[in-house]
Design a protein around this motif. Structure first.
Motif, short mmCIF file in Angstrom:
data_model
loop_
_atom_site.label_atom_id
_atom_site.label_comp_id
_atom_site.label_asym_id
_atom_site.label_seq_id
_atom_site.Cartn_x
_atom_site.Cartn_y
_atom_site.Cartn_z
N ASP A 71 -51.53 -60.03 2.82
CA ASP A 71 -50.30 -59.56 2.06
C ASP A 71 -51.20 -58.73 0.75
O ASP A 71 -50.84 -57.60 0.48
N TRP A 89 -53.33 -55.73 1.62
CA TRP A 89 -52.47 -54.68 2.12
C TRP A 89 -51.93 -54.08 0.96
O TRP A 89 -51.81 -52.86 0.73
N ILE A 90 -51.48 -54.59 -0.16
CA ILE A 90 -50.96 -53.99 -1.36
C ILE A 90 -51.94 -53.70 -2.14
O ILE A 90 -51.70 -52.47 -2.66
N TYR A 106 -52.39 -50.36 -0.34
CA TYR A 106 -51.43 -49.29 -0.63
C TYR A 106 -51.43 -48.90 -1.91
O TYR A 106 -51.26 -47.51 -2.14
N TRP A 129 -56.02 -46.07 7.64
CA TRP A 129 -55.26 -47.10 6.88
C TRP A 129 -53.84 -46.43 7.26
O TRP A 129 -52.85 -47.13 7.81
N ASN A 175 -51.13 -47.90 9.81
CA ASN A 175 -49.72 -48.33 9.44
C ASN A 175 -48.64 -47.42 10.01
O ASN A 175 -47.32 -48.11 10.29
N LEU A 229 -44.55 -53.36 12.01
CA LEU A 229 -44.92 -53.64 10.54
C LEU A 229 -43.92 -54.66 9.87
O LEU A 229 -42.84 -54.53 10.31
N LYS A 230 -44.51 -55.50 9.20
CA LYS A 230 -43.68 -56.55 8.61
C LYS A 230 -42.56 -55.82 7.69
O LYS A 230 -42.88 -54.75 6.89
N GLU A 257 -41.23 -56.56 4.88
CA GLU A 257 -41.27 -56.55 3.34
C GLU A 257 -42.29 -55.29 3.25
O GLU A 257 -42.26 -54.62 2.22
N ARG A 258 -43.10 -54.75 4.10
CA ARG A 258 -43.82 -53.49 3.81
C ARG A 258 -43.32 -52.28 4.30
O ARG A 258 -43.66 -51.13 3.78
N LYS A 305 -42.02 -49.95 1.11
CA LYS A 305 -43.00 -49.65 0.54
C LYS A 305 -43.75 -48.42 1.04
O LYS A 305 -43.98 -47.52 0.75
N PHE A 306 -44.12 -48.74 2.53
CA PHE A 306 -44.87 -47.61 3.41
C PHE A 306 -43.81 -46.52 3.28
O PHE A 306 -44.20 -45.53 3.49
#
Length: 77
Positions: free
Chosen positions: A4, A7-8, A11, A39, A43, A52-53, A55-56, A59-60
């Protein structure tokens, strides 16, 4: 560093790249392709497949909105 956190971090790198250069990462530039373009593509595929999770996803989506602003923009203008 956890997945995580990685990933952040990526991002934030992609978001900074787009805001700084006022364009999306190029698939033709080797450095941009290896770091950012791949990337984004990976995603986007995960989001479309529903893997994709959660919580992501939000943001994505914000990142995708930003990429739409610079879609097909000529970088030499």
């Amino acid at each position: 560093m956890t997945q995580d956190e990685k990933w952040i971090a990526r991002y934030n790198e992609v978001m900074t790249f787009i805001e700084t250069n006022k364009r999306n990462p190029s698939k033709y530039d080797a450095e941009e392709r290896g770091e950012y373009y791949t990337w984004l593509k990976h995603n986007r595929k995960q989001m479309n497949a529903g893997t994709l999770k959660l919580e992501r996803v939000e943001k994505f989506r914000k990142l995708l909105e930003l990429t739409e602003q610079y879609r097909r923009k000529n970088q030499y203008e």
